[in-house]
Design a protein around this motif. Structure first.
Motif, PDB file in Angstrom:
ATOM      1  N   MET A   1      -3.113   9.501 -18.031  1.00  0.00           N
ATOM      2  CA  MET A   1      -2.970  10.621 -17.094  1.00  0.00           C
ATOM      3  C   MET A   1      -1.590  11.249 -17.182  1.00  0.00           C
ATOM      4  O   MET A   1      -1.446  12.478 -17.128  1.00  0.00           O
ATOM      5  N   VAL A   2      -0.554  10.420 -17.339  1.00  0.00           N
ATOM      6  CA  VAL A   2       0.816  10.940 -17.447  1.00  0.00           C
ATOM      7  C   VAL A   2       0.959  11.802 -18.699  1.00  0.00           C
ATOM      8  O   VAL A   2       1.464  12.939 -18.642  1.00  0.00           O
ATOM      9  N   PHE A   3       0.509  11.275 -19.836  1.00  0.00           N
ATOM     10  CA  PHE A   3       0.637  12.034 -21.083  1.00  0.00           C
ATOM     11  C   PHE A   3      -0.294  13.246 -21.093  1.00  0.00           C
ATOM     12  O   PHE A   3       0.044  14.300 -21.636  1.00  0.00           O
ATOM     13  N   GLY A   4      -1.474  13.102 -20.488  1.00  0.00           N
ATOM     14  CA  GLY A   4      -2.374  14.250 -20.370  1.00  0.00           C
ATOM     15  C   GLY A   4      -1.761  15.358 -19.534  1.00  0.00           C
ATOM     16  O   GLY A   4      -1.909  16.546 -19.850  1.00  0.00           O
ATOM     17  N   ALA A   5      -1.071  14.974 -18.460  1.00  0.00           N
ATOM     18  CA  ALA A   5      -0.385  15.971 -17.630  1.00  0.00           C
ATOM     19  C   ALA A   5       0.715  16.672 -18.426  1.00  0.00           C
ATOM     20  O   ALA A   5       0.922  17.885 -18.285  1.00  0.00           O
ATOM     21  N   GLY A   6       1.406  15.908 -19.282  1.00  0.00           N
ATOM     22  CA  GLY A   6       2.438  16.518 -20.128  1.00  0.00           C
ATOM     23  C   GLY A   6       1.856  17.542 -21.082  1.00  0.00           C
ATOM     24  O   GLY A   6       2.438  18.613 -21.298  1.00  0.00           O
ATOM     25  N   ILE A   7       0.686  17.228 -21.636  1.00  0.00           N
ATOM     26  CA  ILE A   7       0.011  18.186 -22.519  1.00  0.00           C
ATOM     27  C   ILE A   7      -0.389  19.431 -21.744  1.00  0.00           C
ATOM     28  O   ILE A   7      -0.221  20.564 -22.212  1.00  0.00           O
ATOM     29  N   GLY A   8      -0.923  19.238 -20.532  1.00  0.00           N
ATOM     30  CA  GLY A   8      -1.317  20.367 -19.697  1.00  0.00           C
ATOM     31  C   GLY A   8      -0.143  21.251 -19.333  1.00  0.00           C
ATOM     32  O   GLY A   8      -0.244  22.489 -19.359  1.00  0.00           O
ATOM     33  N   LEU A   9       0.990  20.647 -19.006  1.00  0.00           N
ATOM     34  CA  LEU A   9       2.182  21.422 -18.668  1.00  0.00           C
ATOM     35  C   LEU A   9       2.696  22.200 -19.881  1.00  0.00           C
ATOM     36  O   LEU A   9       3.163  23.338 -19.747  1.00  0.00           O
ATOM     37  N   THR A  10       2.605  21.589 -21.052  1.00  0.00           N
ATOM     38  CA  THR A  10       3.025  22.286 -22.272  1.00  0.00           C
ATOM     39  C   THR A  10       2.155  23.510 -22.525  1.00  0.00           C
ATOM     40  O   THR A  10       2.653  24.583 -22.876  1.00  0.00           O
ATOM     41  N   PHE A  11       0.846  23.327 -22.366  1.00  0.00           N
ATOM     42  CA  PHE A  11      -0.078  24.451 -22.553  1.00  0.00           C
ATOM     43  C   PHE A  11       0.216  25.565 -21.546  1.00  0.00           C
ATOM     44  O   PHE A  11       0.218  26.755 -21.899  1.00  0.00           O
ATOM     45  N   ALA A  12       0.472  25.183 -20.287  1.00  0.00           N
ATOM     46  CA  ALA A  12       0.781  26.180 -19.263  1.00  0.00           C
ATOM     47  C   ALA A  12       2.081  26.920 -19.585  1.00  0.00           C
ATOM     48  O   ALA A  12       2.178  28.142 -19.408  1.00  0.00           O
ATOM     49  N   ALA A  13       3.078  26.176 -20.069  1.00  0.00           N
ATOM     50  CA  ALA A  13       4.350  26.807 -20.415  1.00  0.00           C
ATOM     51  C   ALA A  13       4.184  27.788 -21.564  1.00  0.00           C
ATOM     52  O   ALA A  13       4.824  28.851 -21.598  1.00  0.00           O
ATOM     53  N   TYR A  14       3.291  27.451 -22.498  1.00  0.00           N
ATOM     54  CA  TYR A  14       3.039  28.347 -23.635  1.00  0.00           C
ATOM     55  C   TYR A  14       2.297  29.600 -23.198  1.00  0.00           C
ATOM     56  O   TYR A  14       2.666  30.720 -23.584  1.00  0.00           O
ATOM     57  N   ARG A  15       1.246  29.440 -22.368  1.00  0.00           N
ATOM     58  CA  ARG A  15       0.414  30.579 -21.989  1.00  0.00           C
ATOM     59  C   ARG A  15       1.036  31.435 -20.898  1.00  0.00           C
ATOM     60  O   ARG A  15       0.883  32.658 -20.891  1.00  0.00           O
ATOM     61  N   LEU A  16       1.727  30.805 -19.959  1.00  0.00           N
ATOM     62  CA  LEU A  16       2.220  31.537 -18.788  1.00  0.00           C
ATOM     63  C   LEU A  16       3.686  31.929 -18.893  1.00  0.00           C
ATOM     64  O   LEU A  16       4.094  32.960 -18.355  1.00  0.00           O
ATOM     65  N   PHE A  17       4.488  31.105 -19.562  1.00  0.00           N
ATOM     66  CA  PHE A  17       5.932  31.342 -19.588  1.00  0.00           C
ATOM     67  C   PHE A  17       6.465  31.592 -20.992  1.00  0.00           C
ATOM     68  O   PHE A  17       7.664  31.543 -21.224  1.00  0.00           O
ATOM     69  N   ARG A  18       5.549  31.823 -21.935  1.00  0.00           N
ATOM     70  CA  ARG A  18       5.892  32.228 -23.296  1.00  0.00           C
ATOM     71  C   ARG A  18       6.788  31.222 -24.010  1.00  0.00           C
ATOM     72  O   ARG A  18       7.734  31.593 -24.726  1.00  0.00           O
TER      73      ARG A  18
END
Length: 255
Positions: free
Chosen positions: A163-180
């Motif tokens: 769950m911790v590493f999955g959350a890290g992947i999710g945050l990375t994806f969000a940073a790429y899509r939302l914060f360029r």
């Protein structure tokens, strides 16, 4: 050469995560279930990896089955490297995690200083491919060490570690899509995190319930994931063949 690395699609990430899971469960299966031991398992898998990489480097383009066989094997070898350092040499997981993190950072630094890019869309020289596979090996070894560190030594458990590493992947994806977030940076962060995520997920499925797993065993987990990987490789190979057949050769008009 043409680019030697596949496009980053959903298929790519699904196979990557499953390959990391197989790397964890297959290493345990060969070492424990077949009683090969860490040393013999390391020799066998190391030889197979060398053979697969020879095939990979001999091709002038991306060939799905060769590439993904190499990824699965390098996943197993990366796991075995960490296991050997921990079990045979008694090196603490904190130390191996730090060592592989520094090795990976150094690989990226040298790669960028020489090539001025870390993009996987431009792996069309032998030197870049060498950098690429070195980075891949260190991501697998690092992921194994980091996953075991959180799940076992810090007693977070396989589920919570995943769950911790999955959350890290999710945050990375969000940073790429939302914060360029830079695409190359986002890719490598996600690639690094999918290894400990897959390793923790593999342990969660295969380890006995007394150890915090679901008790599916290394045989069943490895067989299931290998079957899915094989099916996806077949799909990708057929798609690549259709794409190649649909490209008409360029015609030269007479002067």
């Amino acid at each position: 050469m043409l680019n030697k690395v596949p496009l980053v699609t959903l298929y790519f990430w699904v196979i990557k995560i499953m390959a990391t899971t197989v790397g964890e469960t297959a290493a345990d299966f060969l070492n424990t279930n077949l009683n090969l031991g860490l040393t013999n398992t390391s020799f066998v898998m190391g030889a197979l990896l060398i053979a697969a990489l020879v095939l990979q480097f001999r091709k002038d383009r991306y060939v799905p089955w060769i590439y993904w066989v190499s990824v699965v094997l390098i996943s197993v070898v990366g796991t075995l490297i960490t296991d050997n350092l921990t079990d045979h040499f008694g090196i603490a997981l904190q130390t191996t995690t730090t060592i592989f993190a520094l090795a990976l950072a150094s690989t990226f630094a040298v790669w960028y200083s020489v090539e001025r890019t870390l993009s996987i869309h431009t792996i069309f020289t032998t030197r870049r491919e060498l950098f690429y596979w070195a980075a891949i090996l260190f991501t697998f070894a690092l992921g194994t060490a980091a996953g075991d560190l959180l799940a076992e030594q810090l007693k977070l458990g396989y589920l919570h570690s995943a769950m911790v590493f999955g959350a890290g992947i999710g945050l990375t994806f969000a940073a790429y899509r939302l914060f360029r977030l830079n695409a190359v940076v986002a890719f490598w962060i996600a690639y690094i995190l999918t290894r400990p995520f897959g390793a923790s997920f593999g342990d969660l499925l295969s380890q006995p319930r007394t150890n915090g797993g679901l008790g599916l065993g290394t045989v069943g987990t490895s067989a299931l994931f290998l079957a899915v990987i094989l099916g996806l490789i077949v799909v990708m190979t057929k798609a690549q063949m259709r794409a190649g057949a649909s490209v008409e050769p360029a015609r030269v008009e007479p002067r």
